[in-house]
Design a protein around this motif. Structure first.
Motif, PDB file in Angstrom:
ATOM      1  N   HIS A  88       0.839  -1.205   0.000  1.00 34.53           N
ATOM      2  CA  HIS A  88       0.000   0.000   0.000  1.00 34.53           C
ATOM      3  C   HIS A  88       0.870   1.249   0.000  1.00 34.53           C
ATOM      4  N   ARG A 136       1.143   4.225  -2.806  1.00 31.95           N
ATOM      5  CA  ARG A 136       0.977   5.631  -2.456  1.00 31.95           C
ATOM      6  C   ARG A 136       2.161   6.459  -2.966  1.00 31.95           C
ATOM      7  N   SER A 154      -3.139  -2.516   6.705  1.00 31.82           N
ATOM      8  CA  SER A 154      -3.330  -1.754   5.471  1.00 31.82           C
ATOM      9  C   SER A 154      -4.713  -1.115   5.436  1.00 31.82           C
ATOM     10  N   GLN A 202      -5.454   2.923   5.352  1.00 32.68           N
ATOM     11  CA  GLN A 202      -6.330   3.534   4.344  1.00 32.68           C
ATOM     12  C   GLN A 202      -7.434   4.354   4.998  1.00 32.68           C
ATOM     13  N   LYS A 223      -8.215   8.327   4.610  1.00 33.31           N
ATOM     14  CA  LYS A 223      -9.539   8.845   4.243  1.00 33.31           C
ATOM     15  C   LYS A 223      -9.990   9.933   5.213  1.00 33.31           C
TER      16      LYS A 223
END
Length: 662
Positions: free
Chosen positions: A224, A228, A456, A460, A464
């Motif tokens: 992840h 990114r 992960s 995330q 958000k």
């Protein structure tokens, strides 16, 4: 017997430019510069932990116990026991240890006297003359491995079978101490580098058994982060593998966090209250306040524990990728955090939030009337104007409830300079120390504590929430440009404040301005160059003093409002009004609270990059990328984006016309 010795494998530090590319490597002081060599590691594989746990020449530790714990961990994995050799001492000072061996328990042989000694029970002789050992030399308090012999002359399986049945076995005690050995892995994109072994003092009472972090969960998180980094070239992440447990600490921040920290990183909050329940890990968040007094995130971390070692690593990781150090850091009450801050950020003021202190009242079962106690305690926190007044109110409070022998309050008193207004009023905290209501004091990611969420998934969700905060900030920016506040008077000071300040800050300022009507003012002395005034609030016994220098419009109020929050108090505004000054002196208009706070680069931010990073080319690249990021994030609408792209295209054409030979 031929002795085996591993070559020095001194770690290096890898420096990265703003795009995450490797710039240069430099040997650390941990090993000899001539022998230092790069050691690559694959964080995707399980070999990493075991490779890092093998003793090698050049590793440094901060104590004898740290060396012993490190070698014990290796012994446990390999299948033998460890015992300490006799220390080598200085000839000049017998109390000074200069070196020591850590040996396999099968080293040497029993003496003839021991063999012939008559005992009721004959214990099995396990001595085989094994020469496996490590030797450390001690210099300036650091224990450095100078010799390594890994080969044994006996069956390791047999040795392990013996140790399993012993309660005092050196390996058996590792469940409480192996966490002191930490191997650090710095990761950017596809690159990883083994860093130095960090031996930290872990409090004995804070050991926690964690569910094992599965390899897939770790790999998913790293994948992840890699994705990114493709989306955001200035995205940064780093990891610290804990060899003792197979767990890892992670820290990351994106390019927007980097920009926000440049503008608003004067006050930093470290929040460690959110738990990742599936693994028993901590989600630590660095956050602060923007010019609308909204929360903004500067970086996030997943920590295996809240030990000094983990916190040292976290703070170092944050500081290394930041443009400057914060003026003030605000945390919960924690000895481990305080110890780490003294090492990593010794010049940064450390303060405690009120909500963190109030948590201690939950443990005071002997107090029947906690509400009354809390109200009196608030007086000691907020309603004191001097240290003398604090001491009087504190002693009255302790005496009334007979708390002289209470250890918690004694400890709190020892930290009074970090939480009482009498001690913190001259420390800039953007008003965060005095947060009292539960809504403002909540953990920033507290509602993400799902029992089944993987690392992960958790990362995330953190991202958000950060994006949600940024959307709210954008909407507030738009609102500031379009909507004018309602002025309550014709005072030019109010009109100036409305034009410059964001709406939340103007509301605070407007309240201060309206309160000057309740003040009486009296000049109590001073000279032509420095005048002093006494201000008394109607219906209150509180008296504040303001010193005013007419030559440069300097104001100093005893309440410390400007120094701690960053706006003028009603005492100072009363003096300005009394002196017929109808504007806010420029020195008392903090840019961080204005509508234009992000419209230009911070002037006081140091340039990104140094000569050590590779010379002027890297210095230029770092500064250019820094300015380019600011331009990108200022381009919030189509018109600004078109303008930015047109300027960039024009710049490319103009630069191409300049001969390279010049």
């Amino acid at each position: 017997m031929e002795m085996q010795k591993e070559e020095c494998c001194a770690p290096k530090r890898l420096n990265f430019n703003s795009q995450g590319a490797s710039c240069s490597t430099l040997p650390e002081a941990i090993g000899d510069e001539d022998e230092a060599q790069s050691t690559s590691a694959n964080i995707d594989g399980e070999e990493l932990v075991s490779d890092l746990g093998v003793p090698r020449v050049g590793l440094e530790f901060c104590s004898e116990e740290a060396v012993y714990n490190f070698y014990n961990k290796y012994a446990k994995q390999t299948g033998f026991r460890v015992r300490k050799g006799k220390p080598q001492r200085s000839r000049l000072n017998k109390d000074t240890i200069t070196g020591k061996y850590f040996l396999c328990s099968c080293q040497g042989h029993k003496s003839k006297k021991q063999i012939e000694k008559q005992t009721l029970y004959k214990r099995r002789d396990t001595r085989t003359g094994c020469e496996a050992n490590i030797k450390c030399v001690v210099s300036d308090g650091m224990w450095k491995i100078s010799k390594v012999v890994l080969e044994h002359n006996h069956s390791l399986e047999g040795c392990l079978a013996i140790t399993h049945g012993r309660a005092d076995d050196s390996c058996a005690t590792m469940t409480h101490s192996t966490d002191k050995t930490v191997d650090e892995v710095r990761t950017v994109g596809e690159q990883a580098l083994v860093s130095d072994v960090d031996s930290s003092d872990v409090p004995r009472g804070t050991w926690k058994i964690h569910p094992m972090l599965e390899h897939k969960d770790t790999q998913d998180l790293i994948d992840h982060f890699k994705n990114r980094q493709i989306e955001d070239p200035s995205f940064f992440y780093t990891a610290q593998v804990k060899a003792a447990s197979g767990m890892a600490n992670f820290f990351w921040r994106d390019s927007r966090s980097k920009i926000d920290y440049e503008h608003f990183g004067d006050v930093l909050v470290l929040d460690t209250r959110t738990e990742i329940k599936k693994y028993g890990m901590i989600c630590a968040v660095f956050w602060g306040l923007n010019n609308h007094r909204q929360r903004i995130i500067f970086g996030c971390a997943f920590l295996v524990d809240q030990t000094v070692g983990s916190l040292n690593w976290l703070l170092r990781s944050f500081v290394e990728v930041s443009c400057h150090k914060p003026k003030t850091i605000i945390t919960e009450v924690s000895e481990e955090i305080a110890d780490a801050l003294r090492v990593v950020l010794p010049e940064t003021a450390h303060c405690l939030q009120f909500w963190s202190i109030l948590n201690g009242f939950k443990n005071l079962s002997t107090l029947s009337d906690r509400a009354s106690v809390g109200n009196l305690f608030r007086d000691c926190v907020f309603h004191v104007h001097s240290q003398v007044e604090f001491e009087f109110k504190w002693n009255s409070f302790i005496g009334k409830y007979k708390l002289h022998e209470n250890r918690w309050f004694a400890s709190l008193y020892g930290m009074r300079e970090k939480w009482s207004h009498a001690f913190t009023k001259n420390v800039f905290s953007a008003g965060l120390i005095s947060i009292q209501n539960n809504e403002d004091a909540r953990a920033i990611f507290g509602n993400l504590s799902c029992k089944t969420m993987t690392l992960s998934q958790f990362a995330q969700q953190c991202e958000k929430m950060a994006e949600h905060m940024r959307r709210k900030e954008f909407l507030e920016d738009m609102r500031c440009e379009k909507i004018s506040a309602n002025l309550q008077s014709k005072n030019p000071v109010e009109k100036e404040a409305e034009r410059l300040y964001t709406k939340p800050i103007f509301n605070m300022f407007q309240k201060e301005l309206s309160n000057i009507l309740s003040l009486s003012i009296e000049e109590i002395g001073g000279k032509a160059t420095l005048r002093e005034f006494k201000l008394t609030e109607q219906g209150s016994m509180n008296i504040d003093t303001v010193k005013f220098d007419p030559s440069n419009s300097t104001l100093v109020c005893s309440c410390g409002k400007f120094e701690s929050v960053g706006i003028l108090c009603f005492h100072a505004l009363k003096v300005l009004n009394f002196m017929n000054i109808f504007n806010i002196p420029s020195r008392y208009l903090l840019k961080r609270w204005t509508k234009s706070a992000k419209d230009s680069l911070p002037l006081d931010s140091p340039r990104t990059g140094t000569a050590r990073d590779g010379g002027p080319d890297n210095l230029f690249m770092g500064e250019f990328m820094r300015q380019a990021l600011h331009v990108a994030y200022m381009s919030v609408n189509k018109k600004r984006k078109r303008k930015a792209m047109a300027i960039m295209k024009s710049a490319l054409e103009d630069i191409a016309k300049v001969p390279k030979t010049e």
